[in-house]
Design a protein around this motif. Structure first.
Motif, PDB file in Angstrom:
ATOM      1  N   PRO A 144       0.707  -1.127  -0.204  1.00 44.06           N
ATOM      2  CA  PRO A 144      -0.002   0.081  -0.036  1.00 44.06           C
ATOM      3  C   PRO A 144       0.904   1.045   0.029  1.00 44.06           C
ATOM      4  O   PRO A 144       1.788   1.243   0.739  1.00 44.06           O
ATOM      5  N   HIS A 148      -2.728   5.338  -1.362  1.00 44.01           N
ATOM      6  CA  HIS A 148      -3.820   4.360  -1.840  1.00 44.01           C
ATOM      7  C   HIS A 148      -4.418   3.544  -0.936  1.00 44.01           C
ATOM      8  O   HIS A 148      -3.712   2.617  -0.195  1.00 44.01           O
ATOM      9  N   ASP A 149      -5.647   3.939  -0.381  1.00 40.79           N
ATOM     10  CA  ASP A 149      -6.177   3.583   0.626  1.00 40.79           C
ATOM     11  C   ASP A 149      -7.670   3.062   0.727  1.00 40.79           C
ATOM     12  O   ASP A 149      -8.419   3.366  -0.248  1.00 40.79           O
ATOM     13  N   THR A 150      -7.750   2.110   1.248  1.00 37.66           N
ATOM     14  CA  THR A 150      -9.263   1.785   1.613  1.00 37.66           C
ATOM     15  C   THR A 150     -10.267   2.512   2.487  1.00 37.66           C
ATOM     16  O   THR A 150      -9.823   2.929   3.468  1.00 37.66           O
ATOM     17  N   GLY A 170      -8.082  -1.986  -3.781  1.00 35.23           N
ATOM     18  CA  GLY A 170      -7.107  -2.871  -3.521  1.00 35.23           C
ATOM     19  C   GLY A 170      -5.679  -2.462  -3.846  1.00 35.23           C
ATOM     20  O   GLY A 170      -5.444  -1.037  -3.879  1.00 35.23           O
ATOM     21  N   LEU A 171      -4.707  -3.268  -3.705  1.00 47.88           N
ATOM     22  CA  LEU A 171      -3.417  -2.655  -4.128  1.00 47.88           C
ATOM     23  C   LEU A 171      -3.043  -2.477  -5.611  1.00 47.88           C
ATOM     24  O   LEU A 171      -3.509  -3.187  -6.482  1.00 47.88           O
ATOM     25  N   ARG A 178      -6.531 -10.959  -7.463  1.00 42.60           N
ATOM     26  CA  ARG A 178      -6.278 -10.965  -6.032  1.00 42.60           C
ATOM     27  C   ARG A 178      -7.185  -9.877  -5.244  1.00 42.60           C
ATOM     28  O   ARG A 178      -7.696  -8.947  -5.543  1.00 42.60           O
ATOM     29  N   GLY A 180      -7.915  -8.483  -1.135  1.00 38.01           N
ATOM     30  CA  GLY A 180      -7.325  -8.185  -0.007  1.00 38.01           C
ATOM     31  C   GLY A 180      -8.323  -8.637   1.269  1.00 38.01           C
ATOM     32  O   GLY A 180      -9.264  -9.393   1.271  1.00 38.01           O
ATOM     33  N   ASP A 181      -8.124  -7.803   2.274  1.00 38.55           N
ATOM     34  CA  ASP A 181      -9.017  -8.007   3.592  1.00 38.55           C
ATOM     35  C   ASP A 181     -10.338  -7.114   3.274  1.00 38.55           C
ATOM     36  O   ASP A 181     -11.290  -7.493   4.150  1.00 38.55           O
ATOM     37  N   SER A 182     -10.403  -6.347   2.615  1.00 38.96           N
ATOM     38  CA  SER A 182     -11.416  -5.371   2.813  1.00 38.96           C
ATOM     39  C   SER A 182     -13.032  -6.148   2.190  1.00 38.96           C
ATOM     40  O   SER A 182     -14.099  -5.597   2.760  1.00 38.96           O
ATOM     41  N   THR A 201      -7.358  -0.999   7.285  1.00 41.09           N
ATOM     42  CA  THR A 201      -6.760  -0.498   6.161  1.00 41.09           C
ATOM     43  C   THR A 201      -5.128  -0.662   6.278  1.00 41.09           C
ATOM     44  O   THR A 201      -4.655  -0.762   7.239  1.00 41.09           O
ATOM     45  N   GLY A 202      -4.677  -1.192   5.055  1.00 38.33           N
ATOM     46  CA  GLY A 202      -3.329  -1.539   4.895  1.00 38.33           C
ATOM     47  C   GLY A 202      -2.906  -2.539   4.182  1.00 38.33           C
ATOM     48  O   GLY A 202      -3.648  -2.582   3.124  1.00 38.33           O
ATOM     49  N   LEU A 203      -1.770  -3.311   4.483  1.00 32.52           N
ATOM     50  CA  LEU A 203      -1.546  -4.404   3.778  1.00 32.52           C
ATOM     51  C   LEU A 203      -2.594  -5.704   3.877  1.00 32.52           C
ATOM     52  O   LEU A 203      -2.517  -6.299   4.938  1.00 32.52           O
ATOM     53  N   GLY A 204      -3.628  -6.000   2.804  1.00 27.83           N
ATOM     54  CA  GLY A 204      -4.450  -6.814   3.224  1.00 27.83           C
ATOM     55  C   GLY A 204      -4.325  -8.421   3.650  1.00 27.83           C
ATOM     56  O   GLY A 204      -4.526  -9.051   4.383  1.00 27.83           O
TER      57      GLY A 204
END
Ligand code: SD4
Length: 317
Positions: A144, A148-150, A170-171, A178, A180-182, A201-204
């Motif tokens: 991330p 570039h943010d959720t 996402g990224l 791919r 992520g966590d969202s 938010t961050g690296l899923g």
């Protein structure tokens, strides 16, 4: 008592409008959807909805999640293309008891059948970002990056209902398919109206490993304040990842409890978030990790001005 909290400065305009709805007694579900749609529709936010940055094949694939804390109903879409408002599709899916999480073509088919607005989500501006990145990509890790943010938002309405929702592209430069966590319940979002709600938010890939949003709500249920729960969840996951594999991705979280108290924790610098509560003004805060403690302070006007300037600046070669 009504209250809401949202990840990143980009949520501010939506949060302000949402607050007006909450004052009028509107429900948390309608309010959170509307607030996130405003972020999805704004073309200069390059990590959510229209104008979101594409994957490595220059295709915009979007993820969104929604959870109703009264019923624990969840809806989510992942890797969906060319629909204007993924959060609304996730919300609609939460009304069903089965088939609540749909991906790619299946999600698109469902959204068309339900009449959701189709839109080409790749903008000229996003294409420029893509081409610029392709040039220097070889040397860079997928992570991330700044801006570039959720968007994740937790809302408590006057009736005591807690709802949480997320939306993201996402990224940037992710592989096709791919996610992520969202769109993953418990990772990117979780709500239980008897306790509160949380979002991440961050690296899923790393946020998922800690089921971090669920973990925060679980800690609040055990009696921790939202701030304590957020801090503990971030520190535990950050430490575990660093100890076991020598690296932890960006982890930033927000939460509110059923009384409208809020919390935030991060392992990065300058994580911004927005809080709006009954009888208060909407405030943009910044959070910095200082030796495992999250220091929270209101953003200065200078920071706010610069944020918008950076988002809207022409893209140079
Ligand atoms: C993801 N968590 O897809 C999202 C991206 C994000 O700040 O939040 N970036 O992994």
């Amino acid at each position: 008592m009504w209250a809401m909290i949202a990840t990143w400065r980009m949520a501010l305009e939506g949060v302000c409008e949402a607050g007006e709805l909450l004052k009028k007694g509107k429900g948390a579900g309608e309010v959170v959807e509307q607030a996130i749609r405003m972020v999805e529709d704004f073309p200069y936010y390059k990590s959510v909805g229209y104008g979101g940055l594409p994957n490595e094949e220059m295709i915009v694939e979007l993820d969104a999640g929604y959870m109703d804390g009264n019923t624990l109903s969840v809806g989510a879409v992942a890797g969906i293309k060319d629909f204007a408002n993924p959060v609304s599709i996730a919300k609609e899916l939460s009304k069903d008891n089965v088939n609540c999480v749909l991906v790619a073509e299946g999600a698109e088919k469902y959204a068309s059948q339900k009449g959701f607005e189709r839109k080409t989500m790749l903008t000229e501006r996003a294409k420029k970002h893509y081409h610029k990145r392709v040039k220097k990509l070889q040397s860079q890790e997928l992570k991330p990056y700044d801006g570039h943010d959720t968007v994740g938002e937790v809302v408590l309405d006057q009736a005591g209902k807690v709802v949480v929702a997320t939306s993201t592209s996402g990224l940037f430069m992710k592989k096709a398919g791919r996610i992520g966590d969202s769109p993953i319940v418990g990772a990117g979002f979780y709500a239980d109206s008897e306790v509160g709600g949380a979002s991440a938010t961050g690296l899923g890939e790393d946020l998922m490993k800690g089921c971090i949003s669920y973990e925060i709500v679980r800690k609040m249920k055990e009696g921790l304040s939202p701030q304590e729960a957020c801090q503990k969840a971030v520190n535990e996951l950050d430490e575990k990842l660093k100890k076991s594999k020598g690296f932890s991705g960006d982890l930033s979280v927000i939460a509110i409890d059923k009384n409208g108290q809020f919390g935030c924790a991060t392992n990065i610098q300058q994580f911004s978030f927005v809080v709006y509560r009954q009888n208060e003004e909407a405030v943009v805060y910044l959070a910095d990790n200082v030796d495992g403690e999250t220091k929270i302070y209101p953003a200065s006007q200078e920071w706010m001005d610069q944020y918008m300037q950076e988002r809207m600046a022409p893209i140079t070669e």
